[in-house]
Scaffold this active site. Structure first.
Site, mmCIF file in Angstrom:
data_model
loop_
_atom_site.group_PDB
_atom_site.id
_atom_site.type_symbol
_atom_site.label_atom_id
_atom_site.label_comp_id
_atom_site.label_asym_id
_atom_site.label_seq_id
_atom_site.Cartn_x
_atom_site.Cartn_y
_atom_site.Cartn_z
ATOM 1 N N ASP A 128 -17.529 4.235 -8.065
ATOM 2 C CA ASP A 128 -16.469 4.666 -7.140
ATOM 3 C C ASP A 128 -16.422 6.191 -7.108
ATOM 4 O O ASP A 128 -15.889 6.823 -8.020
ATOM 5 C CB ASP A 128 -15.113 4.098 -7.576
ATOM 6 C CG ASP A 128 -14.040 4.279 -6.501
ATOM 7 O OD1 ASP A 128 -14.241 5.111 -5.591
ATOM 8 O OD2 ASP A 128 -13.007 3.599 -6.574
ATOM 9 N N SER A 171 -6.291 1.311 -4.424
ATOM 10 C CA SER A 171 -6.423 2.708 -4.016
ATOM 11 C C SER A 171 -5.052 3.383 -4.108
ATOM 12 O O SER A 171 -4.463 3.443 -5.189
ATOM 13 C CB SER A 171 -7.023 2.789 -2.614
ATOM 14 O OG SER A 171 -7.490 4.080 -2.333
ATOM 15 N N HIS A 186 -15.794 1.934 -4.112
ATOM 16 C CA HIS A 186 -14.360 1.846 -3.888
ATOM 17 C C HIS A 186 -13.952 0.486 -3.323
ATOM 18 O O HIS A 186 -12.783 0.119 -3.387
ATOM 19 C CB HIS A 186 -13.915 2.965 -2.944
ATOM 20 C CG HIS A 186 -12.454 3.200 -2.917
ATOM 21 N ND1 HIS A 186 -11.722 3.491 -4.055
ATOM 22 C CD2 HIS A 186 -11.553 3.175 -1.905
ATOM 23 C CE1 HIS A 186 -10.451 3.656 -3.731
ATOM 24 N NE2 HIS A 186 -10.329 3.450 -2.434
ATOM 25 N N TYR A 196 0.830 -1.209 0.000
ATOM 26 C CA TYR A 196 0.000 0.000 0.000
ATOM 27 C C TYR A 196 0.868 1.263 0.000
ATOM 28 O O TYR A 196 0.898 2.010 -0.944
ATOM 29 C CB TYR A 196 -0.952 -0.022 1.195
ATOM 30 C CG TYR A 196 -1.953 1.108 1.175
ATOM 31 C CD1 TYR A 196 -3.090 1.028 0.380
ATOM 32 C CD2 TYR A 196 -1.763 2.249 1.954
ATOM 33 C CE1 TYR A 196 -4.010 2.064 0.344
ATOM 34 C CE2 TYR A 196 -2.685 3.286 1.936
ATOM 35 C CZ TYR A 196 -3.809 3.198 1.131
ATOM 36 O OH TYR A 196 -4.709 4.232 1.103
#
Length: 703
Positions: free
Chosen positions: A637, A553, A672, A473
């Site tokens: 999203d 993301s 999302h 991430y």
């Protein structure tokens, strides 16, 4: 497991003729839009994909059909989906919580689209369904996003999300009869629900964007309202925010004793102000700290005492106490001081529970309100814990424990005795004894040591031929700690390796680790990820032809930037719901709030040049062979708008030199990620695993 494992074999690659077939991608509308930043002209040929135009809708439909046609030709796709379905089909029960005369808990029988909320009457022990989100919509795509009871437990309000949207509706019910007692509230976003007595509650929202701009209109002035039961939403009282005190993010909460209204106000995802109002003695809001240089959160109150969790003068966090009479930072006194390890705090039963993160692994200590150590809590192993929270008068509480090879188990904990016992252990068709979860430390480009968890089946040979997913991430102070996933279980059961590096930008080592992956240091994040891939390849875990990059993301940005910087690193790439246009991300919905991590192209020329140098959309180069790529996004999203993925996909499809496919997997009626129906999640992951193996050259799977 009750199925025969699929043995992953390299097999022979599909013929060159097959791979050389012309891909014939759908054609997106291409224009001549150019923007100028500090004298530099930047082309944006696929700007039209930002708009919800008929041309964009047509292109999206064509891309959906194209991707599904490609995926349908993978011979073992249905086998993978069946395996996922089989392992997913076990009863999942959440930790119970008490409200009024009832004990509530969530349960999913196995494959239900959404978990159901049950309750048991504490005296009669009769159990009934309280809320069944599966009945909110025909396809299970409307989810329960939050739930709040008043202090007595006789009233409740819950928020629902339709199609995964961040825009919610709030439904108010009599918790005893379960009947709706007020009008449905609409257009609520990024909000809690915090009751004050029996008359109403506080919530937050923005002005709704104009029709047709839900996926593009900015939402940058949050507002806190008070809704009084029995009145119209249009009459709700503005408490904080809006034009008078403009802030991008506002959260409102009433303290457990109902004495204080607490407001957290922020303009970005890092740094906030605290405001507090004494509802008992009256008066205006008191601003506790000024500016956005620190993070602070009131986690508990006792009379006039306020307990604040903060990184002020403590990059690894500390718990302090102050008084409502003199609450400013110069009067804060340590209760649990900062240590060398990152601290997390929860409260319950009159105690504080300090969770320390040591190389991404949790340790828990229990303290009284004065900061005296009561005990260190013995955990079931090395992994990640959640819970240890509850009301002040509750001595029984619950926590969960898991790691990459241990399914999440819920434990009951007595706060006075310190005794733990298993409350609910899931019956997952997975044997942890057959797997290895090891932590290694590798060296990044600038010499920084970075930890990584590598997970695989025992007996795996380090011969460079193991299909490997490298996932991370790297942003927003978010820590990736060990947690179990049935998707990863299927990947490993079939010979795959799942590796997770704790790269900079996350919160594993506190504020310094986070800041080292922000703004003009953002490339440290990509360097750490690249170094993790190189480590796995150098040690024989895998090789380029058997590696897939994955992230969602901000992690989608990580994958997009890595594959454009180092297209030779991996065979497959999965940029999921990613932030991929770094020059315009702040123009959409709540994107401007991400500027602490990213900076913006308007800041100054140096920041613009830096963003442009790694922005995935702007660094796709013609004549380059990029990995086989499945770009994952959703049509609803409204957080990381799908235009990011659309533009990146169009660029890659236009400029891809080799026969590695570029697919856009666009989920309909989803957002999302949160609240998706179980079948949506299973199907997406079946596509992901199947695509990875297929592109790695797996010819067939042995039963």
């Amino acid at each position: 497991m009750n199925f025969k494992p699929i043995l992953l074999t390299a097999g022979a690659l599909f013929s060159a003729t097959f791979y050389a077939q012309k891909m014939n991608y759908p054609k997106a509308v291409k224009g001549n839009q150019t923007d100028t930043y500090f004298g530099t002209a930047v082309a944006d040929p696929y700007r039209d994909l930002e708009n919800d135009s008929e041309a964009t809708k047509k292109w999206v439909d064509e891309e959906v059909a194209y991707s599904q046609n490609y995926l349908s030709k993978i011979p073992f796709r249905d086998q993978i989906k069946k395996q996922l379905t089989d392992i997913w089909n076990y009863e999942k029960i959440g930790a119970p919580f008490k409200e009024g005369n009832y004990t509530y808990y969530y349960k999913n029988n196995g494959l239900q689209a959404q978990s159901v909320l049950y309750r048991t009457e504490n005296k009669t022990k009769t159990t009934e369904v309280f809320l069944d989100p599966n009945k909110f919509s025909d396809k299970g795509t409307t989810s329960l996003s939050s739930l709040s009871f008043n202090k007595k437990g006789n009233l409740a309000a819950y928020a629902i999300s339709e199609g995964g949207s961040d825009w919610n509706k709030i439904i108010i019910i009599d918790a005893i009869t379960k009947k709706q007692i007020d009008e449905t509230m609409v257009d609520v976003k990024f909000s809690g629900i915090s009751w004050l007595g029996d008359e109403g509650f506080y919530y937050s929202s923005y002005d709704k964007p104009k029709e047709g701009t839900v996926l593009s209109g900015m939402t940058d002035k949050h507002k806190v309202y008070y809704h009084k039961l029995g009145t119209k939403q249009s009459a709700d009282q503005l408490i904080f925010g809006g034009e008078k005190t403009p802030r991008r993010y506002l959260g409102a909460g009433v303290s457990e004793d109902q004495r204080y209204l607490i407001i957290s106000a922020a303009n970005a995802t890092n740094g906030n102000e605290i405001y507090i109002k004494d509802l008992k003695n009256g008066g205006d809001f008191i601003q506790i700290n000024k500016g956005f240089d620190i993070n602070a959160n009131i986690v508990d109150t006792k009379g006039e005492d306020l307990y604040i969790f903060t990184d002020k003068d403590a990059p690894n966090m500390r718990l302090v106490k102050t008084s409502i009479k003199n609450p400013s930072p110069e009067n804060w006194k340590d209760v649990i001081p900062e240590t060398e390890n990152v601290l997390g705090i929860s409260s319950g039963g009159g105690y504080f529970f300090a969770t320390y993160m040591v190389d991404a692994i949790d340790q828990v200590k229990q303290f009284d309100r004065s900061g005296k150590l009561i005990r260190e809590i013995t955990l079931p192993g090395k992994g990640n814990v959640g819970g240890f929270g509850g009301k002040e008068d509750e001595k029984e509480m619950y926590y969960s424990f898991s790691n990459y090879i241990t399914p999440g188990t819920t434990y009951k904990f007595n706060a006075d005795s310190g005794k733990s016992e298993v409350y609910q252990k899931p019956k997952v068709k997975f044997n942890p004894e057959d797997y290895v979860s090891e932590q290694v430390f590798y060296t990044s480009k600038d010499g920084t040591k970075v930890p990584m968890m590598i997970n695989y089946k025992k007996g795996t040979k380090l011969n460079g031929k193991n299909p490997t997913i490298l996932y991370s991430y790297g942003g927003f102070n978010i820590s990736l700690q060990p947690s179990f996933s049935v998707v990863n279980a299927i990947w490993m059961e079939n010979g795959g390796i799942y590796a997770v590096p704790n790269i900079r930008g996350g919160g594993e080592y506190g504020k310094k680790w986070h800041d080292a992956g922000t703004k003009m240091q953002k490339k440290n994040v990509f360097d750490d990820f690249i170094a993790a891939g190189e480590y796995l390849q150098s040690k024989g875990y895998t090789s380029k032809e058997y590696m897939a990059l994955s992230g969602r993301s901000n992690g989608g940005l990580l994958v997009g930037a890595t594959m454009t910087m180092r297209p030779d690193l991996a065979k497959v790439a999965f940029p999921g719901v990613g932030v991929l246009d770094m020059l315009r991300y702040n123009k959409f919905t709540a994107g401007a709030g991400w500027s602490y991590d990213y900076g913006t192209a308007e800041d100054n020329k140096e920041m613009f040049d830096y963003l442009k140098s790694y922005s995935p959309v702007h660094n796709v180069k013609a004549g380059t062979c990029y990995p086989s790529t499945m770009i994952i996004t959703s049509d609803h999203d409204d957080r990381v708008v799908p235009a990011h993925s659309f533009k990146f996909g169009a660029e890659l499809q236009e400029k891809q030199k080799c026969a590695n496919p570029i697919l856009l997997r666009i989920e309909k009626n989803a957002g999302h990620g949160a609240g998706r129906a179980t079948d949506q999640v299973i199907t997406e992951n079946a596509d992901l695993i199947s695509f990875a193996l297929f592109e790695m050259g797996i010819k067939k799977l042995n039963k």
